[in-house]
Design an enzyme around this catalytic site. Sequence first.
Site, short mmCIF file in Angstrom:
data_model
loop_
_atom_site.label_atom_id
_atom_site.label_comp_id
_atom_site.label_asym_id
_atom_site.label_seq_id
_atom_site.Cartn_x
_atom_site.Cartn_y
_atom_site.Cartn_z
N ASP A 45 -3.02 -7.48 2.45
CA ASP A 45 -4.65 -8.23 2.63
C ASP A 45 -4.44 -9.26 1.50
O ASP A 45 -4.04 -9.30 0.13
CB ASP A 45 -5.49 -7.25 2.09
CG ASP A 45 -7.01 -8.02 2.00
OD1 ASP A 45 -7.41 -8.85 3.01
OD2 ASP A 45 -8.05 -7.72 1.39
N HIS A 90 -14.24 -18.01 -2.96
CA HIS A 90 -14.42 -16.49 -3.24
C HIS A 90 -13.61 -16.23 -4.56
O HIS A 90 -14.29 -15.47 -5.43
CB HIS A 90 -13.65 -15.84 -2.20
CG HIS A 90 -13.67 -14.43 -2.23
ND1 HIS A 90 -14.93 -13.60 -2.25
CD2 HIS A 90 -12.67 -13.48 -2.46
CE1 HIS A 90 -14.54 -12.36 -2.52
NE2 HIS A 90 -13.24 -12.35 -2.64
N GLU A 118 -16.35 -7.38 3.52
CA GLU A 118 -15.56 -8.69 3.52
C GLU A 118 -15.15 -9.46 4.77
O GLU A 118 -14.39 -8.59 5.65
CB GLU A 118 -14.16 -8.36 2.46
CG GLU A 118 -14.53 -8.07 1.12
CD GLU A 118 -13.29 -8.27 0.16
OE1 GLU A 118 -13.52 -8.21 -0.94
OE2 GLU A 118 -12.09 -8.14 0.83
N GLU A 147 -13.46 -11.35 7.00
CA GLU A 147 -11.96 -11.75 7.15
C GLU A 147 -11.31 -12.02 8.59
O GLU A 147 -12.02 -11.72 9.37
CB GLU A 147 -10.94 -10.75 6.23
CG GLU A 147 -11.42 -10.49 4.67
CD GLU A 147 -10.28 -9.81 4.14
OE1 GLU A 147 -9.12 -9.78 4.38
OE2 GLU A 147 -10.72 -9.22 3.15
N ASP A 162 -12.85 -5.81 5.55
CA ASP A 162 -12.18 -5.11 4.66
C ASP A 162 -13.02 -4.59 3.77
O ASP A 162 -13.38 -5.12 2.66
CB ASP A 162 -11.04 -6.05 3.85
CG ASP A 162 -10.06 -5.15 3.21
OD1 ASP A 162 -9.84 -4.01 3.57
OD2 ASP A 162 -9.78 -5.45 2.17
N ARG A 215 -17.34 -2.06 -4.93
CA ARG A 215 -17.07 -2.85 -6.16
C ARG A 215 -17.10 -2.28 -7.23
O ARG A 215 -16.53 -2.70 -8.28
CB ARG A 215 -18.29 -4.07 -5.97
CG ARG A 215 -18.19 -5.03 -4.61
CD ARG A 215 -16.89 -5.67 -4.49
NE ARG A 215 -17.19 -6.39 -3.47
CZ ARG A 215 -16.10 -7.27 -2.94
NH1 ARG A 215 -14.63 -7.07 -3.67
NH2 ARG A 215 -16.11 -8.02 -2.03
N GLN A 251 -13.85 -0.50 -7.85
CA GLN A 251 -12.91 -1.96 -7.89
C GLN A 251 -12.88 -2.34 -9.43
O GLN A 251 -11.81 -2.64 -10.03
CB GLN A 251 -13.07 -2.79 -7.15
CG GLN A 251 -12.12 -3.98 -7.06
CD GLN A 251 -12.52 -5.13 -5.97
OE1 GLN A 251 -13.51 -5.12 -5.33
NE2 GLN A 251 -11.81 -6.53 -5.91
N LYS A 306 -10.20 -0.04 -1.92
CA LYS A 306 -10.24 -0.93 -0.65
C LYS A 306 -9.42 0.20 0.31
O LYS A 306 -9.70 0.03 1.61
CB LYS A 306 -9.15 -1.96 -0.86
CG LYS A 306 -9.63 -2.95 -1.91
CD LYS A 306 -10.55 -4.11 -1.25
CE LYS A 306 -10.82 -5.42 -1.93
NZ LYS A 306 -11.61 -6.47 -1.38
N THR A 328 -10.45 -0.16 6.54
CA THR A 328 -10.55 -1.63 6.96
C THR A 328 -10.74 -1.47 8.38
O THR A 328 -10.01 -0.98 9.34
CB THR A 328 -9.15 -2.14 6.74
OG1 THR A 328 -8.80 -2.23 5.34
CG2 THR A 328 -9.10 -3.73 7.26
N GLU A 386 -20.71 -11.93 -3.46
CA GLU A 386 -21.30 -13.16 -3.78
C GLU A 386 -22.70 -13.37 -3.33
O GLU A 386 -23.36 -14.42 -4.15
CB GLU A 386 -20.10 -14.28 -2.95
CG GLU A 386 -18.63 -14.06 -3.44
CD GLU A 386 -17.83 -15.11 -2.48
OE1 GLU A 386 -17.83 -16.09 -2.94
OE2 GLU A 386 -17.31 -14.26 -1.65
#
Length: 401
Positions: free
Chosen positions: A116, A123, A189, A191, A221, A225, A228, A241, A245, A346
């Site tokens: 990834d 971002h 996420e 992607e 993904d 948070r 993380q 993570k 996925t 975000e």
Amino acid sequence: MTWIEDPEFAPDKPFGPQTLPYGVLVTGSGPVIAVRVGRHALPLRGIAGELGPRLAELVSGDSLDPLLAAGRDRWRELRERLTELVAADRAPAGASLVRTDWHTLVLPFAVADYVDFFSSRHHAENVSRIFRRTAEPLPENWSHLPVAYHGRAGTVYVSGTDIHRPSGQRKAAGDLQPAFGPTRRLDFEAEVGFVCGGEPADRVSTSDFAEHVFGLALVNDWSARDIQAWESKPLGPFLAKSFATSVAGWITPLEAFEQARVPTPEPAHALQPYLVEKEPWGLDLRLEVRCNETLLASPRFEHMSWSPAQQLAHMTVNGAPVRPGDLFASGTVSGPEPDQRGCLLELTWGGAEPITLQDGEQRTFLQDGDRVTLSGSAPGPDGSVIGLGEVTGTVLAAARR
């Protein structure tokens, strides 16, 4: 005119004859490889006689693995033959259409490795400002190489698979000790994934990108948070993570995106020679992210600072091979505008600015029962639309230990 009577099988629709993505559907006779045609799918085992033995053996099983390994010449040959067959005015012998919404998709290939990337400047800068308010927006290396981490191939799931809320360690500001439990800040996420094939190779040049990438698939993904933020000191994400996925069940061939190629944004300085592209492999992809049917964001892939060809070149430049079944993802796709941000971190600025769904409920991060859907498309030849299969997932409560 075509024998396929489906109003969604048209050039101005995402899954018309210009797209023809591959997937594996579960039918009464078991899993079969099929191509999507509008709201229907055409199983390929039934038309083996029209494909000829050389192509039929690649798509008569229950996985795309043989096709991925066959290489670009066979990919092109099969796509050309299928384009002829679906555009004919008479159905090929053995053809039988099935409704895609009446059948379950399974993971269409065995994921060998998963990488990834972290390739959106917007971002990366936003995340840095949220997590590390006093630090520089980007680390020094970010504009010199495509930053990435190696993920868990065993937790790549096909679209539609429910996702249990993960547990791990987290430590909020002011806490004396970390706590263990389900994440309180579950995120998506948006992607784009790239499915690899062809002969295993290392040190792949940007010019040889198309020899080793079979097709594209949207990827979610999922990210925890709070886990993380605690564990990514000093190394990169791990448990935050690796739990899940999600990848779309339909893989759109790379060849379909020829009209969507665009240059990446101009770099701030000269790049190492192995990262220089002779021809651009940035892509004009338009994504949409929904939570419980509410449109949250519309990211644009054209804003990504590193192209997938540069990502593959960097991934293999140290001698690490790429092989059939490898999957690498772009990293969160975010743009310069607030409605182009590809994750809740975000969109809610770290939870400080809640968003309101259509039903009036507010979200900072995902709640149990929330359903996230990613969709996307790209411009095709003669004004047509190239479709990317949706990737969906519903959040379930944390599994009991």
